[in-house]
Enzyme design. Structure first.
Site: not given
Length: 558
Positions: A22, A24, A28, A97, A198, A255, A328-329
């Protein structure tokens, strides 16, 4: 016994940075739905979405203020329902997650707890009285500073293992546990295939709440010694499984840092709390054991080999593992494991295959399949990640210069894996028509999906190939379910192992050197399953490898 989730190939999506539908500047859920054809063509069978729940986004969604709603920037519940339905038609499952060690400080439970003297939610969190005007203990938060934050106009402090905007839940309270279980079952009833769970080893704290000897210049001590994998956690994890996961044929990926190998049987396997867990022993090879990220260390390929094999053999004894080289870590794997001057198609594909064909369910992190690399930021102001910013200032406290501290953070920042996906070489890498929420990696004009699609010698097409070989190839059963047997090679820059299943045997050899090398290995076949070069030189006693060559050979057991 075979489990359905052993055959999956899981693709991890960081929704904020995958695709913005969209304009921004923020990725999404609709953006993920729009890219389902791409993901299906890649060959993955399951998507793990990082948190999309309602959140102030202090820690990019890992601070949840409402477990039952999506954050507006990601879309609506109807958008998620559409994604689940359309993905299912393409035989792609969805997992989310599950963040249940802590909530956001903006969660209604916490707000009531600090604003209502008679709040029923006070015991949902961990509050302690200060001692002589000081924090209750000297424990250091994972993200730096004390784990204790003072409640305004009181002498009370609340505990946060991570950010001060992430107060820890009190798992000693049965009511909070049951509320969490209800939430887990709600999502499983909605049609999720399961969860990545997590920070789950932090849910049990040392109930003495006593200070321990300091281990740093700030006078604080690592919270991991007092609030990670503590005795008694087994009660909570057993109950969690019994009241949620075991009621569904779902997959759960823990995790679970801090779990020693002699406790693996409790976490995975037939009676384990989870389907599989991540082992970070080789992922954190580049930092000192048990220390902060800025404490760098030199490492060797032999060390990497030894850690991978140790992990694989220990997992194999009792259950199943989750195989990854990026998330992502973590920084980008090609930047971590391969020297800059050696980064090319051959080293990237060699590294990809090394991890992908280990025993366990493979995870691919968005952008990994096109060879995305670390960035090079020139100012700490360009970083978004809380932990990276903390590491920068911790480095300064330890005596590093600003330039050294910035270099260290660039190498290990979690932001490396959170920059927008490179769809093409147009403005903003085709990620968004607006201004991206975080700076892109400037090499997107060279490394991007459009440049690699349908190109014979591209990282993308190689990933499609290895997924096809594992999922539907002639030796699929061996490469999925087969045992792993390390091969003892006396060359430190070579990693080699066998996958063995019934009457199938695959020898897998990976040259981590920028030089040609030969190894003595009896090979009774020339059935080449995979090779990242056009040719391979093999005799009955020797394999001759080009720089960064990998080869998978179907042969008799070595």
């Amino acid at each position: 016994m075979k489990k359905w989730w052993q055959k999956e190939v899981i693709y991890q999506i960081y929704p904020k940075s995958f695709y913005d539908s969209n304009g921004d500047g923020i990725g999404d859920v609709k953006g993920i739905t729009e890219k389902l054809d791409y993901l299906s063509d890649l060959g993955v069978t399951m998507l793990w979405l990082c948190p999309i729940y309602r959140s102030p986004m202090d820690d990019n969604g890992y601070d949840i203020s409402d477990y039952y709603q999506l954050n507006p920037e990601f879309g609506t519940m109807e958008d998620l329902d559409e994604l689940i339905e359309k993905a299912k038609k393409k035989n792609i499952k969805i997992i989310l997650d599950l963040v249940i060690n802590h909530t956001s400080d903006e969660h209604p439970w916490f707000q009531d707890a600090i604003n209502n003297p008679n709040s029923p939610y006070k015991d949902y969190y961990i509050f302690k009285e200060g001692k002589d005007g000081e924090e209750p203990t000297n424990w250091r938060s994972i993200f730096g500073g004390s784990v204790w934050e003072k409640v305004k106009d009181t002498n009370e402090y609340y505990l946060h293992v991570f950010s001060k905007k992430q107060p820890d839940l009190n798992w000693e309270n049965e009511k909070v546990r049951n509320d969490l279980y209800d939430m887990v079952n709600y999502w499983l009833d909605k049609g999720l295939a399961g969860f990545r769970v997590d920070a789950i080893t932090f849910i049990k704290k040392d109930q003495s709440y006593e200070s321990i000897p300091s281990d740093g210049v700030d006078g604080l001590a690592k919270v991991t010694k007092c609030a990670r994998n503590q005795k008694g956690i087994e009660k909570f994890l057993t109950e969690l499984k019994e009241k949620t996961f075991s009621k569904y044929d779902c997959v759960t990926v823990g995790e679970a840092p801090g779990v020693p190998y002699d406790q693996l049987e409790d976490f995975i396997g037939e009676k384990g709390y989870f389907s599989m867990i991540f082992d970070f022993s080789y992922a954190d090879l580049d930092v000192e054991s048990g220390s902060e990220w800025f404490k760098r260390r030199n490492w060797t390929i032999k060390e990497l080999r030894d850690r991978i094999f140790k992990s694989q053999l220990e997992m194999q004894k009792v259950g199943w593992g989750a195989i990854f080289s990026e998330n992502h870590d973590q920084p980008r794997s090609i930047s971590k494991y391969i020297k800059e001057e050696d980064r090319n198609y051959y080293s990237t594909t060699m590294l990809a295959a090394l991890f992908f064909f280990l025993r366990g369910t493979p995870f691919i992190y968005q952008g990994q399949e096109i060879g995305m690399t670390n960035f090079e930021r020139t100012s700490i102001d360009d970083f978004n990640d809380l932990s990276s910013i903390d590491q920068y200032y911790r480095s300064l406290e330890e005596g590093f210069s600003k330039e050294e501290a910035l270099h260290i953070v660039n190498l290990r920042s979690r932001d490396n894996g959170r920059t927008p996906f490179h769809w093409d070489d147009t403005k903003n890498a085709g990620f968004s028509l607006g201004t991206p929420w975080i700076k892109l990696n400037e090499n997107y004009t060279e490394i991007n999906l459009k440049a690699e699609e349908n190109k014979k010698d591209s990282v993308l097409e190689f990933y499609k190939k290895i997924i096809q070989i594992r999922q539907n190839g002639k030796y699929s059963d061996c490469l999925i379910y087969g045992d792993i047997l390390p091969l003892d090679i006396d060359i430190d820059d070579i990693i080699a192992y066998q996958r063995c299943y019934e009457n199938q045997n695959i020898v897998c050899v990976f040259n981590f050197s920028n030089k040609s090398q030969s190894i003595s290995l009896p090979i009774k076949s020339t059935d080449i399953v995979l090779n990242n070069y056009d040719t391979i030189s093999i005799t009955e006693q020797e394999i001759n490898l080009k720089p960064f060559q990998l080869v998978l050979i179907a042969t008799e057991k070595v």
